[in-house]
Design an enzyme around this catalytic site. Structure first.
Site: not given
Length: 448
Positions: A102, A241, A243, A245
């Site tokens: 992440s 960010d 990833d 999400d």
């Protein structure tokens, strides 16, 4: 049920090359997950990843473990976490696996799982996988080994899903957007989505090299986006960010609008249009101003522990459609089973176009209380601040000083070796004073 050894608030995460993020353990994890997911039935498992250089290694390890357990694998390549969740559900896969840490630096990585419905795994399934990690690896016979294929047009299918959630017949024509993809998984997808909907897109941090993910960019470092929005005279900035999400937005003046501001904008717009039912779920970190805004609208508000999985669990228990975190996890449960930064940004943009308003105007109605968070990094993970007498005394003193005029949140992170000290009150000077003193006590206790 015993405590989880490896799974945290967002899957398994850590430093690459240090247990459990090693090829050997991840290969065993793939086998264990394959056994749990497949049972007596043969089913396909999707694997996607972000742009970290270690993703290649971990992808191969997972693929080998899953195949050894008899599970077929479909490789998605770089794709945002919510895209993997969407394709897991829409393609009727047995499960989805995301290789990502992440918002963490490239030297970290992690593994998180989605069930067939595109939601993160429940505790029982995570416990079952952990239990299998201790079992000797038994490879199925050759005729039952899993096969690996490339998933056809994963990016294209996810892009069409995102665009389908923008109002039919409407466009972003005439809008200028700076889109910061954190050199992460959304670097190809997000600019295309906004561009194909008609916006003039200025891409930022869209050149991943395996090492620059989240480095001084993205939702955790929005200053570069603020500067770019002002430099280009853009209408709005979008920062995702690593990833994809999480999302934070930047208005035309270069002011950051975090997850709380985005939730307020969406809540207010849905409520005004008569499309809001139930309540809103935030976390311990949600600004008091958002809670008060809910009260003014007559909307129920509840807090959970920090972590989007807890937000979603509460939303489902209540049957509510909207929730999220200040960090930018925004869950639109009527559209997606997990947080999706690009999807949330699209709904905000649709709201702006329908009301012919700016982002600053959209969030102006929410009073924001001064809030300050200090991350105290730990030399050794596992320190429990609530159990240490030095921290207990400092916390009691902080609460006496605030005297009901503010909130203190002290918690160990579930994704990083840090203790987060957060203080919120109407008096900014008091916030700085109390948070600094409490953080000093944590440092003292953790180093003792």
């Amino acid at each position: 049920m015993s405590a989880r050894r490896f799974f945290g608030t967002d899957g398994i995460r850590g430093r690459v090359g240090v247990e459990p993020i090693t090829p050997r353990t991840v290969q065993q994890l793939g086998w264990a997950a394959g056994r749990v997911f497949s049972g007596d039935a043969r089913g396909q498992v999707l694997i996607g990843k972000d742009t970290r250089v270690s993703g290649y290694m971990l992808e191969s390890a997972l693929e080998a473990g899953l195949a050894a357990a008899g599970a077929d694998v479909a490789l998605l390549g770089p794709l945002p976490t919510p895209g993997i969740a969407y394709l897991t559900q829409s393609s009727r896969a047995r499960a989805g696996i995301v290789i990502s840490a992440s918002h963490n630096p490239y030297s970290d990585n992690g593994i998180k799982f989605f069930g067939p419905d595109g939601s993160k795994l429940d505790d029982a399934t995570e416990h079952a996988i952990e239990a299998m990690l201790d079992e000797p690896q038994v490879v199925v016979k050759s005729s039952e080994l899993g096969k690996a294929t490339r998933f056809s047009d994963a990016q294209g299918r996810y892009i069409e899903f995102l665009k389908s959630n923008f109002p039919a017949g409407e466009t972003l024509g005439g809008l200028s957007l700076v889109v910061d993809c954190a050199n992460g998984a959304a670097y190809q997808i997000a600019p295309r989505v906004f561009s194909e909907l008609g916006a003039r897109v200025i891409p930022l941090a869209c050149e991943p090299d395996g090492f620059n993910i989240n480095r001084d960019c993205g939702s955790t470092s929005p200053q570069i986006l603020c500067d770019a929005v002002r430099e280009h005279g853009a209408d709005l900035g979008v920062a995702l960010d690593g990833d994809g999400d999480r999302v934070v937005l930047v208005d035309a003046d270069g002011t950051v609008v975090d997850g709380d501001g985005i939730l307020y904008a969406l809540l207010h717009a849905r409520h005004a249009a008569g499309r809001f039912a139930g309540g809103l779920v935030g976390t311990l970190m949600t600004n008091l101003g958002l809670e008060e805004a809910c009260a003014e609208l007559g909307v129920a508000f509840e807090r959970t522990a920090v972590g989007d999985r807890f937000v979603l669990e509460r939303m489902r228990a209540r049957g509510w459609q909207l929730g999220g975190e200040p960090s930018g996890h925004i869950i639109l449960a009527d559209r997606c089973a997990t947080g999706d930064g690009t999807l949330a940004a699209l709904e905000v943009l649709a709201t702006l176009r329908s009301g012919n308003r700016s982002l600053a105007e959209l969030v102006a109605g929410m009073k924001r209380y001064p809030q300050h968070t200090i991350n105290v990094r730990l030399a050794v993970p596992g320190f429990d601040p609530d159990a240490h007498p030095v921290v207990k005394r400092a916390l009691e003193k902080a609460q006496r000083i605030l005297e009901g005029r503010g909130r203190v949140v002290l918690r160990a992170s579930g994704t990083e070796p840090v203790v987060r000290v957060t203080v919120e009150a109407a008096d900014a000077e008091l916030v700085a004073q109390v948070s600094g003193a409490l953080a000093d006590s944590v440092r003292e206790a953790a180093s003792a």
